[in-house]
Design a protein around this motif. Structure first.
Motif, mmCIF file in Angstrom:
data_model
loop_
_atom_site.group_PDB
_atom_site.id
_atom_site.type_symbol
_atom_site.label_atom_id
_atom_site.label_comp_id
_atom_site.label_asym_id
_atom_site.label_seq_id
_atom_site.Cartn_x
_atom_site.Cartn_y
_atom_site.Cartn_z
ATOM 1 N N ASP A 1 -5.385 9.250 14.186
ATOM 2 C CA ASP A 1 -7.375 9.033 14.304
ATOM 3 C C ASP A 1 -7.271 8.185 13.315
ATOM 4 O OD1 ASP A 1 -6.521 10.332 17.039
ATOM 5 O OD2 ASP A 1 -6.927 12.368 15.957
ATOM 6 N N MET A 2 -8.657 7.548 13.587
ATOM 7 C CA MET A 2 -9.740 7.074 12.882
ATOM 8 C C MET A 2 -10.625 7.810 11.979
ATOM 9 S SD MET A 2 -9.275 3.650 10.652
ATOM 10 C CE MET A 2 -9.370 2.445 12.194
ATOM 11 N N ASP A 3 -9.095 8.549 10.576
ATOM 12 C CA ASP A 3 -10.404 9.992 10.126
ATOM 13 C C ASP A 3 -9.684 10.104 8.740
ATOM 14 O OD1 ASP A 3 -8.407 11.802 9.861
ATOM 15 O OD2 ASP A 3 -8.795 12.395 11.583
ATOM 16 N N ILE A 4 -10.596 10.014 7.861
ATOM 17 C CA ILE A 4 -9.954 10.169 6.914
ATOM 18 C C ILE A 4 -8.866 11.129 6.059
ATOM 19 C CG2 ILE A 4 -12.673 10.147 5.714
ATOM 20 C CD1 ILE A 4 -13.006 12.848 5.271
ATOM 21 N N PHE A 5 -8.533 12.059 7.168
ATOM 22 C CA PHE A 5 -6.954 12.659 6.310
ATOM 23 C C PHE A 5 -5.626 12.319 6.959
ATOM 24 C CE2 PHE A 5 -10.447 16.076 7.480
ATOM 25 C CZ PHE A 5 -10.823 16.115 5.937
ATOM 26 N N LYS A 6 -5.832 11.184 7.792
ATOM 27 C CA LYS A 6 -4.483 10.513 8.194
ATOM 28 C C LYS A 6 -4.347 9.021 7.143
ATOM 29 C CE LYS A 6 -5.126 12.638 12.097
ATOM 30 N NZ LYS A 6 -4.412 13.860 12.547
ATOM 31 N N GLY A 7 -4.761 9.039 6.680
ATOM 32 C CA GLY A 7 -3.942 8.095 5.735
ATOM 33 C C GLY A 7 -3.547 7.295 5.507
ATOM 34 N N ILE A 8 -4.849 5.887 6.586
ATOM 35 C CA ILE A 8 -4.371 4.822 7.418
ATOM 36 C C ILE A 8 -4.252 3.636 6.458
ATOM 37 C CG2 ILE A 8 -5.628 3.068 9.111
ATOM 38 C CD1 ILE A 8 -5.635 4.710 10.698
ATOM 39 N N GLY A 9 -5.308 4.034 5.877
ATOM 40 C CA GLY A 9 -5.430 3.061 4.601
ATOM 41 C C GLY A 9 -4.149 3.291 3.473
ATOM 42 N N LEU A 10 -3.655 4.313 2.609
ATOM 43 C CA LEU A 10 -2.473 4.595 2.342
ATOM 44 C C LEU A 10 -0.753 3.764 3.057
ATOM 45 C CD1 LEU A 10 -2.705 8.028 1.436
ATOM 46 C CD2 LEU A 10 -3.344 5.858 0.283
ATOM 47 N N LYS A 11 -1.737 3.933 4.120
ATOM 48 C CA LYS A 11 0.233 3.231 4.755
ATOM 49 C C LYS A 11 0.359 1.510 5.167
ATOM 50 C CE LYS A 11 0.555 4.889 8.960
ATOM 51 N NZ LYS A 11 0.457 5.693 10.281
ATOM 52 N N LEU A 12 -0.982 0.862 4.810
ATOM 53 C CA LEU A 12 -1.408 0.121 4.686
ATOM 54 C C LEU A 12 -1.165 -0.489 3.733
ATOM 55 C CD1 LEU A 12 -4.717 -0.666 7.160
ATOM 56 C CD2 LEU A 12 -2.012 -0.805 8.327
ATOM 57 N N LEU A 13 -1.597 -0.152 2.555
ATOM 58 C CA LEU A 13 -1.308 -0.361 1.313
ATOM 59 C C LEU A 13 0.282 -0.262 0.807
ATOM 60 C CD1 LEU A 13 -4.331 1.334 -0.212
ATOM 61 C CD2 LEU A 13 -4.042 -0.970 -0.046
ATOM 62 N N ALA A 14 1.343 0.486 1.567
ATOM 63 C CA ALA A 14 2.780 1.061 1.437
ATOM 64 C C ALA A 14 3.532 -0.513 1.774
ATOM 65 C CB ALA A 14 2.756 2.017 1.346
ATOM 66 N N LEU A 15 2.726 -1.022 3.195
ATOM 67 C CA LEU A 15 3.671 -2.366 3.389
ATOM 68 C C LEU A 15 3.161 -3.329 2.898
ATOM 69 C CD1 LEU A 15 4.628 -3.476 5.951
ATOM 70 C CD2 LEU A 15 2.373 -4.549 6.635
ATOM 71 N N GLU A 16 1.713 -3.454 2.354
ATOM 72 C CA GLU A 16 2.133 -4.189 1.299
ATOM 73 C C GLU A 16 2.867 -4.601 0.232
ATOM 74 O OE1 GLU A 16 -2.616 -6.864 -0.462
ATOM 75 O OE2 GLU A 16 -2.649 -4.684 -0.120
ATOM 76 N N GLU A 17 3.079 -3.800 -0.832
ATOM 77 C CA GLU A 17 3.969 -2.586 -1.424
ATOM 78 C C GLU A 17 5.427 -3.473 -1.075
ATOM 79 O OE1 GLU A 17 4.419 -2.126 -5.835
ATOM 80 O OE2 GLU A 17 2.278 -3.221 -4.472
ATOM 81 N N LEU A 18 6.093 -2.903 0.263
ATOM 82 C CA LEU A 18 7.060 -3.524 0.427
ATOM 83 C C LEU A 18 6.916 -4.693 0.743
ATOM 84 C CD1 LEU A 18 9.468 -2.670 2.504
ATOM 85 C CD2 LEU A 18 8.423 -3.171 3.912
ATOM 86 N N LEU A 19 5.838 -5.826 1.214
ATOM 87 C CA LEU A 19 6.119 -7.784 1.389
ATOM 88 C C LEU A 19 6.518 -7.398 -0.186
ATOM 89 C CD1 LEU A 19 4.186 -8.067 4.418
ATOM 90 C CD2 LEU A 19 6.429 -7.422 4.338
ATOM 91 N N LYS A 20 6.209 -6.888 -0.949
ATOM 92 C CA LYS A 20 5.839 -7.381 -2.454
ATOM 93 C C LYS A 20 7.188 -7.756 -3.144
ATOM 94 C CE LYS A 20 0.629 -7.394 -3.565
ATOM 95 N NZ LYS A 20 -0.450 -6.960 -4.678
ATOM 96 N N GLN A 21 7.770 -6.136 -2.711
ATOM 97 C CA GLN A 21 8.222 -5.348 -3.554
ATOM 98 C C GLN A 21 10.402 -6.206 -2.955
ATOM 99 O OE1 GLN A 21 9.077 -1.280 -4.794
ATOM 100 N NE2 GLN A 21 7.260 -1.775 -5.483
ATOM 101 N N HIS A 22 9.763 -6.505 -1.598
ATOM 102 C CA HIS A 22 10.969 -6.692 -1.148
ATOM 103 C C HIS A 22 10.929 -7.891 0.153
ATOM 104 C CE1 HIS A 22 13.042 -2.839 -2.365
ATOM 105 N NE2 HIS A 22 11.617 -2.397 -1.559
ATOM 106 N N PRO A 23 10.822 -9.373 -0.811
ATOM 107 C CA PRO A 23 10.453 -10.508 0.014
ATOM 108 C C PRO A 23 11.351 -10.819 1.198
ATOM 109 C CG PRO A 23 10.166 -10.859 -2.166
ATOM 110 C CD PRO A 23 11.148 -9.274 -1.986
#
Length: 854
Positions: free
Chosen positions: A332-354
């Motif tokens: 659900d699109m609410d503040i407790f689901k951590g959607i933004g954190l998940k997307l940031l983690a994918l960004e970090e994945l692509l940076k660390q593992h090209p």
């Protein structure tokens, strides 16, 4: 010491009717009334009753027909409360009470209600639009929901500050739900199962109407720690309302533990575990605590797996993401689901593992938010911003690392996404349960004809990987998942990489483990388990006599054994006058002296009453206390004929001039040298604790320590002392905020037996015994008195009055509410002695003698 759950019983004014008059009910297959029959004591069977399911929303979809003149209704197949029917016996009738998802005009409500009752066994609760908004969007979503998810209203801008008008709306809405339940319930037959935080005060309204109602409550959201929950201004009202249910259910042990901690810290209640069941004693009722995570509906999911539209959509997605590794998020699109954190983690994945650039795709399905406000807007903005940044930095024509779908996705399409995803990621920062991982595991077990539709091997459809937040309710049951702290972006990225690179055989093994659990612990299993425990918890209802006490949301029911009744002064005085030999045993603290008194010295009133009772030659009067003999001797010096049993009866004497006697053989006390250093160690590490050293015992007190830490330390100390004192002639016992080490065989029960035996040896076996106390140690005395006086060769016709003060239930047959009533009763006995015919004649002769003297 009196338990707080039994305090303030002065409001106990009379019988609360076991069952109030029924307002109305739906037809039921069991219409005969067995509440007054002998068979009503027999444990009931769930299969012979019906259940009323109460939730905020009915499991229905409602919409106006094209003519705009009438309504059409259909079942909501995704509703949890509809699916739990599969776990109930086939012959159990189910009635639903709740709101509709639409507004119904006042003039149409009667017609709609009649249709729903007739066609769906549903009773709608119609809330006025303004009340519904303040109830749901106000108190539920702005105050309870954030607080239960660990968000404190630290500033007005943050929102969620307590609003008394919203609380009143919440109570009013719960009252309307209560009225609807009353319309359909048969209280001596039906079970009521209430769901979720929207209806947390409903148990009080129903318990007030029907004292023996069989009622369960299940919370589908987290229950916060006591440090968070105690900030709620109406914290006690909600706790007491939940305790008016018979069984309170939670998804995880953590949520149940937090609830029990709140009951301990705010209400002074301690829980007990017996044969695997956890219970709270609350005014004579045992409130059960149920820990059972809910499951998915296997039948519905397997049916959807085999739909043609599911297979077609899965094939389309397989073609769309051909050559890509798909990771999936459904939130659900609410503040407790951590959607933004998940997307940031994918960004970090692509940076660390090209190496994953151009290969991995995160499909994030964002369901429309259930709440509203600036928090939702902020979450949306963050998701859009991060997705755009990542796609701009790492994507190109024909490839986007993040696919954000902000729309409602029906079940069949969701299953299609599950079937093509190599990994499912749930990054909620706080969530009550979350069944998305369960759905994913079952979907990955395979779609029929998947070989043809997806052109993949069977083995690839039977493997799955889960990356789940450790802060969601389903996390403990998924032992093969990769658990993460969603706030740690680097750790989330590493978890994603681990899930993608894990060997195929290990993926298969983890999937098989998860599927075995999820498929066997479905929603039917959950419902059956809850109803079984509810039936077991309610078995004793018919054997109890119930009294209603308190006002408003402070209302509760005192459930007592039918033979447990209040001690009436006129009753005991009448028996007192008929008797020829009497024994009076009195505890001190909490019995003749209030527990909360700072000055523990007996008042002149207490000393006067005791002295009058001791002056009657028919009476043997004892103070039986845990206090030391020196203290008691000093306090009761004015009562020369008073017997004293000190240190729970280890020392006792018959009157002031008598020698002290020990109730057990005189022992050596070298064991104190072992106990004292250990207790000192725990005292130094437990702020607020203290040691009391007696002649025969040592006591560790923790009533002033932190409630949870003190109890935990007491258990540790108990185990420690039992292990080191195993070969010593002592016993280690825990009580209300104490751990005590004393000689074996010392108890108030034993000293009562010795006093009775001594009186019998003198030929003065009492035919009147009164024994009064308030705490756990006095229960031994009650039991010994009853057993001794009722067993041969004692006088079976002796009048025995074992009486507890405040605490209910008890081994005693009688109760008084507080020390004030104890003193009134003792004054009545003293008055009966002072003005007995014998004493009256003696006083008259004495007066004549004085008048005739020179």
């Amino acid at each position: 010491m009196v338990s707080k759950s039994y305090s303030n019983l002065l409001e106990l004014t009379g019988d609360y009717p076991p069952f109030a008059q029924r307002v109305g009910r739906l037809p039921n297959s069991r219409d005969e009334d067995t509440s007054n029959s002998a068979a009503s004591d027999v444990a009931s069977s769930v299969t012979q009753d019906r259940v009323i399911i109460v939730a905020n929303m009915l499991p229905l979809h409602a919409e106006r027909r094209a003519d705009n003149l009438s309504w059409s209704f259909r079942w909501d197949e995704d509703s949890l409360i509809l699916r739990l029917k599969d776990g109930l016996p086939p012959d159990m009738e189910v009635i639903f009470v709740g709101c509709l998802n639409v507004e119904v005009e006042n003039g149409e409500q009667d017609e709609v209600a009649a249709k729903l009752i007739e066609d769906f066994n549903c009773t709608p609760a119609f809330l006025p639009p303004d009340l519904r908004s303040r109830f749901y969007h106000g108190f539920c979503k702005q105050q309870l929901w954030p607080l239960f998810h660990y968000t404190l209203p630290l500033s007005p801008d943050h929102g969620g500050r307590f609003d008394r008008s919203l609380w009143r709306a919440y109570v009013s809405a719960n009252k309307i739900f209560s009225d609807k339940v009353v319309e359909v319930i048969s209280p001596d037959e039906d079970y009521v199962w209430i769901h979720d935080y929207h209806l947390m005060v409903l148990p009080t309204f129903l318990r007030r109407r029907f004292s023996k109602i069989k009622m369960g409550f299940f919370l589908h959201s987290p229950f916060p720690s006591s440090e968070i929950y105690r900030t709620l201004p109406v914290r006690e009202e909600i706790l007491r309302a939940l305790l008016n249910a018979d069984l309170v259910g939670f998804h995880t042990f953590d949520y149940a533990r937090h609830f029990l901690s709140c009951c301990s810290r705010m209400l002074g209640l301690e829980y007990q575990s017996k044969r695997g069941y956890i219970g709270l004693e609350y005014y004579g009722r045992t409130v059960g605590i149920k820990i059972m995570p809910v499951g998915i509906h296997m039948g519905q999911l397997e049916t959807s797996l085999n739909l043609e539209e599911t297979r077609l959509r899965a094939a389309e997605l397989q073609a769309q993401f051909h050559g890509k590794v798909v990771m999936l998020g459904v939130d659900d699109m609410d503040i407790f689901k951590g959607i933004g954190l998940k997307l940031l983690a994918l960004e970090e994945l692509l940076k660390q593992h090209p190496v994953w650039k151009g290969k991995v795709v995160l499909v994030q399905i964002a369901n429309p938010a259930r709440g509203r406000g600036k928090d939702v807007i902020e979450v949306q903005h963050e998701a859009y911003a991060v997705a755009k940044r990542v796609n701009d930095q790492f994507g190109w024509d024909g490839y986007q690392p993040i696919v954000l779908l902000e729309r409602f996705v029906p079940l069949y399409e969701r299953i299609a996404f599950y079937s093509i995803a190599e990994c499912c990621i749930v990054s909620a920062v706080r969530d009550g349960m979350n069944l998305i991982p369960y759905e994913y595991v079952v979907s990955r077990q395979g779609i029929s004809c998947s070989d043809e539709c997806l052109k993949v091997t069977v083995n690839s459809a039977k493997k799955s990987m889960l990356v789940v937040s450790e802060f969601i309710g389903c996390s403990p049951s998924l032992s093969g998942a990769i658990r993460v702290n969603p706030w740690n972006i680097d750790a989330m990225a590493d978890a994603m990489n681990t899930a993608l690179t894990m060997p195929e055989l290990e993926k298969v093994a983890r999937h098989e483990k998860h599927y075995k659990y999820v498929s066997s612990h479905d929603v039917a299993y959950w419902a059956q388990s809850f109803m079984t425990d509810l039936e077991r918890t309610c078995r004793e209802h018919s054997r109890r006599v119930c009294y209603g006490i308190g006002f408003g949301l402070g209302f509760r029911v005192v459930a007592l054994d039918p033979n447990f009744r209040k001690l009436l002064t006129e009753h005991i005085v009448s028996a007192y006058k008929r008797s020829t030999s009497r024994l009076i045993l009195l505890d001190y603290d909490g019995t003749v002296m209030p527990q909360g008194s700072i000055n523990k010295f007996p008042s002149p009133e207490v000393l006067s009453v005791l002295d009058k009772l001791c002056s009657d030659p028919k009476n043997a009067v004892f103070i039986v206390s845990g206090r030391g003999r020196r203290t008691l001797s000093e306090w009761f010096a004015p009562c020369a004929k008073l017997g004293i049993a000190a240190e729970h009866g280890y020392f006792y004497r018959w009157h002031q001039d008598a020698e002290w006697i020990t109730s057990v053989p005189v022992l050596e006390f070298e064991w104190k040298q072992i106990v004292a250093p250990i207790m000192m160690q725990y005292t130094e590490s437990t702020d607020g604790s203290s040691i009391e050293t007696k002649e025969s015992a040592i006591v560790w007190h923790h009533q002033d320590a932190d409630s949870d830490f003190g109890s935990w330390q007491a258990k540790e100390l108990l185990d420690h002392l039992e292990s080191v004192l195993a070969n010593e002639p002592v016993c280690v016992k825990s009580g209300q905020h104490i751990v005590e080490v004393k000689p074996q065989g010392v108890s108030k029960g034993r000293i009562a037996e010795q006093i009775l035996a001594s009186m019998a040896s003198r030929g003065t076996t009492p035919n009147f015994v009164v024994c009064i106390g308030d705490d756990r140690s006095d229960e031994d005395m009650f039991e010994s008195i009853e057993n001794t006086m009722r067993a041969p060769p004692q006088i079976s016709l002796a009048e025995v009055f074992a009486c507890t003060v405040g605490q209910k239930p008890s081994n005693a047959r009688y109760y008084l509410d507080d020390t004030v009533e104890v003193m009134k009763m003792l004054q009545g006995l003293a008055l009966a002695s002072t003005y007995s015919p014998t004493n009256a004649l003696s006083q008259a002769l004495s007066q004549v003698s004085l008048q005739s003297s020179p």
